[in-house]
Write a protein that holds these residues in place. Sequence first.
Motif, PDB file in Angstrom:
ATOM      1  N   PRO A 135       0.795  -1.234   0.000  1.00  0.00           N
ATOM      2  CA  PRO A 135       0.000   0.000   0.000  1.00  0.00           C
ATOM      3  C   PRO A 135       0.822   1.277   0.000  1.00  0.00           C
ATOM      4  O   PRO A 135       0.419   2.266  -0.619  1.00  0.00           O
ATOM      5  CB  PRO A 135      -0.848  -0.122   1.269  1.00  0.00           C
ATOM      6  N   ASP A 172      -1.649   4.183  -1.164  1.00  0.00           N
ATOM      7  CA  ASP A 172      -2.986   3.875  -0.661  1.00  0.00           C
ATOM      8  C   ASP A 172      -3.160   4.404   0.764  1.00  0.00           C
ATOM      9  O   ASP A 172      -3.025   3.670   1.756  1.00  0.00           O
ATOM     10  CB  ASP A 172      -3.229   2.364  -0.684  1.00  0.00           C
ATOM     11  N   ARG A 184      -6.149   2.714   7.900  1.00  0.00           N
ATOM     12  CA  ARG A 184      -6.791   1.607   8.615  1.00  0.00           C
ATOM     13  C   ARG A 184      -5.761   0.807   9.419  1.00  0.00           C
ATOM     14  O   ARG A 184      -6.037   0.359  10.533  1.00  0.00           O
ATOM     15  CB  ARG A 184      -7.548   0.718   7.629  1.00  0.00           C
ATOM     16  N   HIS A 185      -4.583   0.625   8.839  1.00  0.00           N
ATOM     17  CA  HIS A 185      -3.510  -0.040   9.581  1.00  0.00           C
ATOM     18  C   HIS A 185      -3.196   0.727  10.866  1.00  0.00           C
ATOM     19  O   HIS A 185      -3.065   0.138  11.951  1.00  0.00           O
ATOM     20  CB  HIS A 185      -2.233  -0.111   8.735  1.00  0.00           C
ATOM     21  N   ALA A 190      -9.924   5.725  10.298  1.00  0.00           N
ATOM     22  CA  ALA A 190      -9.817   5.037   9.017  1.00  0.00           C
ATOM     23  C   ALA A 190     -10.497   5.846   7.928  1.00  0.00           C
ATOM     24  O   ALA A 190     -11.543   6.437   8.121  1.00  0.00           O
ATOM     25  CB  ALA A 190     -10.458   3.644   9.109  1.00  0.00           C
ATOM     26  N   THR A 196      -5.816   2.600   3.089  1.00  0.00           N
ATOM     27  CA  THR A 196      -5.377   1.332   3.682  1.00  0.00           C
ATOM     28  C   THR A 196      -4.410   1.567   4.829  1.00  0.00           C
ATOM     29  O   THR A 196      -4.529   0.954   5.902  1.00  0.00           O
ATOM     30  CB  THR A 196      -4.710   0.460   2.607  1.00  0.00           C
ATOM     31  N   VAL A 197      -3.449   2.457   4.627  1.00  0.00           N
ATOM     32  CA  VAL A 197      -2.473   2.745   5.678  1.00  0.00           C
ATOM     33  C   VAL A 197      -3.157   3.365   6.892  1.00  0.00           C
ATOM     34  O   VAL A 197      -2.811   3.059   8.039  1.00  0.00           O
ATOM     35  CB  VAL A 197      -1.350   3.646   5.139  1.00  0.00           C
TER      36      VAL A 197
END
Length: 237
Positions: A171, A176, A182-183, A235, A179-180
Motif C-alpha cells: 500500500p 494507498d 486503517r492499519h 480510518a 489502507t495505511v
Amino acid sequence: MRATDLLIVAVPDDALAGVISGLARMGALQPNQIVAHTSGAHGLEVLAPAVAAGARPLALHPAMTFAGTAADLGRLRGISFGVTAPPAMQETAAALVDDLGGTPEWIADEKRALYHAALAHGANHLVTLINEAADRLRDAGVLHPEKVLDPLVRAALENALRMGDNALTGPVSRGDAGTVARHVAVLGETAPESLPVYRALARRTADRAISSGRLRSMDAEALLDVLASPGTVEAVS
C-alpha cells in the motif's frame, strides 16, 4: 598463559577493551603475535595495548548471525568478513579469511561503526520485525503465523537483495492512504506498542518509493499526512 602465534578474542563489544587491556597487563601478548578480534563495531584502536606489546592487530568480523545452535558453524563458509588491518597485515588477514572459507570486505577503521550499524539494522532488527508481524497475525487469529510469513518474507528478502527498491510492493508503494490509515487505526487499538515502529518504517518506505520513482510526490501527499499524524488516525473510507 601459554604464548600463541595467533590469538583471537571473541567477546561482547563492550567487554573487548577491558579484555585486551587485561591480557596486556598479564603479559599474555607477545611481540609479533597476531591479535585479532571479531567485533564488528570496533576497529584497530581497541587493540592499542596489544600493539604496544609488539603484537600485530587485526579486526575480523564474520558477517553472520550466530544463535547458539548446531547450524552456526556450517554458516561460516562463503560468508563475508569485515576486515580492518594495517597495510602490512592485509595479506595475512586475507589468508586467514580464506582459511575460514570466507571473503574479505575491507572496511576503513573509521567506518567500522557504520558498517556494524548497517548489519545490525538489517539482521537484528529484521528478527524484531518478523516477530512483531507474527504477534500481530496471532492477534488476527492466525494459528501458525510462521507458515504465513515464511514464503512471503523469503520472497521479499530475495527480491530486495536482487532488485533493490524495485522490489517494493504494498500500500505505501501505491500511495494507498486509506489502507495505511486503517492499519494505523487498528494498530493503535490492538498493539499501540507497534504503532510508532510501523509509522517510522512506513514513512521511510514512502521516502524511498518517492526517491526511486515508484511513487509520485503528488500521489503520496495523503499518505504522508496519515503517517505524520501523532495519534491514532480515523480510518479513511
